[in-house]
Design a protein around this motif. Sequence first.
Motif, PDB file in Angstrom:
ATOM      1  N   ARG A  18       0.810  -1.174  -0.002  1.00 16.81           N
ATOM      2  CA  ARG A  18       0.020   0.143   0.043  1.00 16.81           C
ATOM      3  C   ARG A  18       0.702   1.148   0.050  1.00 16.81           C
ATOM      4  O   ARG A  18       0.499   2.382  -0.710  1.00 16.81           O
ATOM      5  CB  ARG A  18      -0.757  -0.008   1.214  1.00 16.81           C
ATOM      6  CG  ARG A  18      -2.054  -0.986   1.173  1.00 16.81           C
ATOM      7  CD  ARG A  18      -3.106  -0.685   2.043  1.00 16.81           C
ATOM      8  NE  ARG A  18      -3.522   0.729   2.076  1.00 16.81           N
ATOM      9  CZ  ARG A  18      -4.392   1.132   2.967  1.00 16.81           C
ATOM     10  NH1 ARG A  18      -4.623   0.449   3.940  1.00 16.81           N
ATOM     11  NH2 ARG A  18      -4.731   2.413   2.984  1.00 16.81           N
ATOM     12  N   CYS A  66     -14.023  -5.089   5.217  1.00 12.46           N
ATOM     13  CA  CYS A  66     -13.172  -4.119   5.569  1.00 12.46           C
ATOM     14  C   CYS A  66     -11.881  -4.121   6.041  1.00 12.46           C
ATOM     15  O   CYS A  66     -10.759  -3.607   5.337  1.00 12.46           O
ATOM     16  CB  CYS A  66     -14.012  -2.918   6.474  1.00 12.46           C
ATOM     17  SG  CYS A  66     -15.439  -2.441   6.089  1.00 12.46           S
ATOM     18  N   GLN A  67     -11.637  -5.253   6.809  1.00 14.04           N
ATOM     19  CA  GLN A  67     -10.296  -5.530   7.205  1.00 14.04           C
ATOM     20  C   GLN A  67      -9.539  -6.092   5.696  1.00 14.04           C
ATOM     21  O   GLN A  67      -8.345  -5.897   5.488  1.00 14.04           O
ATOM     22  CB  GLN A  67     -10.418  -6.733   8.127  1.00 14.04           C
ATOM     23  CG  GLN A  67     -10.592  -6.314   9.655  1.00 14.04           C
ATOM     24  CD  GLN A  67     -10.237  -7.334  10.632  1.00 14.04           C
ATOM     25  OE1 GLN A  67     -11.242  -8.033  10.865  1.00 14.04           O
ATOM     26  NE2 GLN A  67      -9.229  -7.428  11.042  1.00 14.04           N
ATOM     27  N   TYR A  70      -8.576  -3.285   3.585  1.00 14.50           N
ATOM     28  CA  TYR A  70      -7.506  -2.691   4.196  1.00 14.50           C
ATOM     29  C   TYR A  70      -6.100  -3.294   4.203  1.00 14.50           C
ATOM     30  O   TYR A  70      -5.113  -2.388   3.795  1.00 14.50           O
ATOM     31  CB  TYR A  70      -7.973  -2.371   5.710  1.00 14.50           C
ATOM     32  CG  TYR A  70      -7.050  -1.127   6.389  1.00 14.50           C
ATOM     33  CD1 TYR A  70      -7.135   0.155   6.097  1.00 14.50           C
ATOM     34  CD2 TYR A  70      -6.042  -1.598   7.287  1.00 14.50           C
ATOM     35  CE1 TYR A  70      -6.344   0.980   6.763  1.00 14.50           C
ATOM     36  CE2 TYR A  70      -5.185  -0.560   7.857  1.00 14.50           C
ATOM     37  CZ  TYR A  70      -5.662   0.626   7.640  1.00 14.50           C
ATOM     38  OH  TYR A  70      -4.468   1.515   8.264  1.00 14.50           O
ATOM     39  N   ALA A 120     -16.155  -1.452   0.448  1.00 16.94           N
ATOM     40  CA  ALA A 120     -14.596  -1.543   0.625  1.00 16.94           C
ATOM     41  C   ALA A 120     -14.338  -2.689  -0.532  1.00 16.94           C
ATOM     42  O   ALA A 120     -13.051  -2.602  -0.851  1.00 16.94           O
ATOM     43  CB  ALA A 120     -14.492  -1.948   1.916  1.00 16.94           C
ATOM     44  N   LEU A 224      -8.995  -2.560  12.197  1.00 11.57           N
ATOM     45  CA  LEU A 224      -8.868  -3.023  10.855  1.00 11.57           C
ATOM     46  C   LEU A 224      -7.511  -3.730  10.576  1.00 11.57           C
ATOM     47  O   LEU A 224      -7.515  -4.678   9.877  1.00 11.57           O
ATOM     48  CB  LEU A 224      -8.801  -1.760   9.750  1.00 11.57           C
ATOM     49  CG  LEU A 224      -9.885  -0.903   9.462  1.00 11.57           C
ATOM     50  CD1 LEU A 224      -9.930   0.194   8.558  1.00 11.57           C
ATOM     51  CD2 LEU A 224     -11.073  -2.007   8.793  1.00 11.57           C
ATOM     52  N   TRP A 289       1.190   1.710  10.073  1.00 13.26           N
ATOM     53  CA  TRP A 289      -0.230   1.858   9.548  1.00 13.26           C
ATOM     54  C   TRP A 289      -0.868   3.194   9.999  1.00 13.26           C
ATOM     55  O   TRP A 289      -1.347   3.553   8.828  1.00 13.26           O
ATOM     56  CB  TRP A 289      -0.993   0.623  10.253  1.00 13.26           C
ATOM     57  CG  TRP A 289      -0.674  -0.671   9.624  1.00 13.26           C
ATOM     58  CD1 TRP A 289      -0.195  -1.820  10.178  1.00 13.26           C
ATOM     59  CD2 TRP A 289      -1.090  -1.210   8.029  1.00 13.26           C
ATOM     60  NE1 TRP A 289      -0.053  -2.973   9.370  1.00 13.26           N
ATOM     61  CE2 TRP A 289      -0.785  -2.711   8.036  1.00 13.26           C
ATOM     62  CE3 TRP A 289      -1.814  -0.472   7.221  1.00 13.26           C
ATOM     63  CZ2 TRP A 289      -1.029  -3.095   7.016  1.00 13.26           C
ATOM     64  CZ3 TRP A 289      -1.701  -1.202   6.041  1.00 13.26           C
ATOM     65  CH2 TRP A 289      -1.633  -2.561   5.840  1.00 13.26           C
ATOM     66  N   ASP A 293      -1.987   5.868   7.170  1.00 16.55           N
ATOM     67  CA  ASP A 293      -3.490   6.182   7.248  1.00 16.55           C
ATOM     68  C   ASP A 293      -3.661   7.965   7.166  1.00 16.55           C
ATOM     69  O   ASP A 293      -4.101   8.496   6.259  1.00 16.55           O
ATOM     70  CB  ASP A 293      -4.256   5.728   8.358  1.00 16.55           C
ATOM     71  CG  ASP A 293      -5.583   5.744   8.242  1.00 16.55           C
ATOM     72  OD1 ASP A 293      -6.092   6.639   8.759  1.00 16.55           O
ATOM     73  OD2 ASP A 293      -6.184   4.764   7.560  1.00 16.55           O
TER      74      ASP A 293
END
Length: 325
Positions: A18, A66-67, A70, A120, A224, A289, A293
């Motif tokens: 990510r 969602c997890q 993510y 998501a 998450l 993380w 974010d």
Amino acid sequence: MNVGTLLLGDPSPSLRWRAARELEGAKDEDAEVAAWRAEIDGSPEIEALVSRLVAAGPYDAGHLLCQLAYLGYRGPAMAAAAEKLFAVQQPDGSWSVPGPVEGPRFITMHTVVPLRGIAAAGFATDPRAERAYEWLLGVRLSDGSWPAGPKADLGQAGRPAPPEKEYRRLTRGLGCRSATTGAVACLAMHPERRRSDAARIGVDHLLARETRDASTIGWEVSRLAGLERAMGQITFYATFDLAFLLDLASRCGVSPQDRRIHDLVDYLESLRGPYGLWQHAVHPQLAGWLTLDLETSLRRLDDGDWIGNEEPAGFTPYQRGPHRY
């Protein structure tokens, strides 16, 4: 040192993937990015979440989606879970989670949690998801906020919903802060609805609370990432998380010139560590993380063009009643 470079050295392939794409502008066809992509899908962490997803009911499945999103999972289990959720959707577009007969027949969060997971997973524009979004818009209160139970009539037609509990009441609004947060989180995942008036009015209600609690920053990230349990129905989003608030505001197009956003960013920047990272108050291993974010939220703010209600609103913590014993 560049923050993105620091995150590329993290042990988590999900975080590396990510960070490379969202902070460094890497492409999916880049060799390292492709290798991390394969590593994510085959990781024990992802396999455990997928196993839970297969057996989960609508509420848990929504959060698990969602997890997985993510953490960067893009496998076929996402589409399969979304289809299972659509299969138990109510004709009006909502979801209903079984509960005690004497409780409210509808709770906003029973639809919010599955819908956010579906969005998501990449299915926000599916016609069945669009029907759920329309249901959400239909149960808003007159000021554009959301109640905890839009039809909390305790089984009696026409009985009005009770006032929201003080600890989750909006600072300036009729609705529930937890429900409004969840509804905005759903809208923020939709490619068109994220910039709608409904989304922005919802964010405006959330921004009216201008408290600065460092201890809860990154609460949603911790859930998450799997380090905190996702609990509660009406209280699912009751924790006031400034990082999550900035995420929602940036997705919904709020301008960095909005006074409240400007002040919030200044506060968050004051907490940034010497190497450009933010530390999580409870879980030190979440620094990467949380930083990802917040960095992505800050970059999204550059595209914001909407300034909301800038009138300050005070906040007084709710008063606890006397102990019974």
